[in-house]
Write an enzyme that holds these catalytic residues in place. Structure first.
Site, short mmCIF file in Angstrom:
data_model
loop_
_atom_site.label_atom_id
_atom_site.label_comp_id
_atom_site.label_asym_id
_atom_site.label_seq_id
_atom_site.Cartn_x
_atom_site.Cartn_y
_atom_site.Cartn_z
N CYS A 59 -14.06 -1.82 35.00
CA CYS A 59 -12.89 -1.57 35.83
C CYS A 59 -12.07 -2.85 35.98
O CYS A 59 -12.62 -3.95 35.93
CB CYS A 59 -13.37 -1.08 37.21
SG CYS A 59 -12.05 -0.76 38.39
N GLY A 60 -10.80 -2.70 36.20
CA GLY A 60 -9.94 -3.85 36.46
C GLY A 60 -10.33 -4.59 37.73
O GLY A 60 -10.00 -5.76 37.91
#
Length: 180
Positions: A59-60
């Site tokens: 995930c970012g």
């Protein structure tokens, strides 16, 4: 007069908040499996403040692991537990627990408790996340990875924080310090 009471009753029903939560169960009434397969009895965290965070490796927001570890290091001796809940609910997690554990340890030196890969939303969500939604409302449902649910010492949802809220943000730290 009875029309007014009826209308007010309808309005109150639609705008009910978490203040009406009945909390038949508390956070401490649940168990969840650890990333290594043991049962985590959440009753062991009784009288502590718990930050439950659904996490993901791809995930970012994954770099928030650094701040989660920092938060854990700063407040664990004051009664805070950071509980990472790896989840593939948003299709951004590794395929098995061993890979998640290794990723967290090698890349972020994580030593706070992690659970097994767990569903956090929808019909297949772990009962802990269903409980949070039932008692705190829609804001307790993770909209994305690194959503945070803050549990107070009474075992109730104190507040929730969106993925954008960094673990070391003034907003989150103030909320934690207010209930420690």
């Amino acid at each position: 007069m009875s029309k007014v009471i009826f209308v007010l009753s309808i309005v109150m029903f639609f705008f009910k908040t978490s203040a009406t939560a009945n909390y038949e169960k508390k956070f401490y009434d649940f168990t969840i499996e650890s990333i290594t397969g043991e049962t985590i009895n959440l009753n062991d965290y009784k009288d502590k403040v718990i930050l439950v965070v659904n996490t993901a490796s791809f995930c970012g927001f994954t770099k928030q692991y650094d701040e989660l570890q920092e938060l854990w290091d700063l407040y664990k001796n004051k009664g805070l537990v950071v509980l990472g809940v790896p989840s593939n609910s948003f299709n951004q997690e590794k395929k098995n627990n061993a890979d998640v554990k290794e990723f967290c340890e090698v890349n972020f030196n994580i030593n706070f408790p992690l659970t097994t890969i767990t569903e956090v939303k929808g019909e297949n969500a772990h009962e802990l996340f269903k409980w949070a939604k039932d008692n705190h409302g829609k804001s307790a449902i993770p909209k994305w990875n690194f959503h945070k649910i803050l549990i107070n010492k009474e075992g109730k949802v104190e507040d929730t924080f969106a993925s954008f809220t960094k673990p070391m943000s003034k907003k989150l730290i103030k909320s934690i310090e207010n209930i420690l």
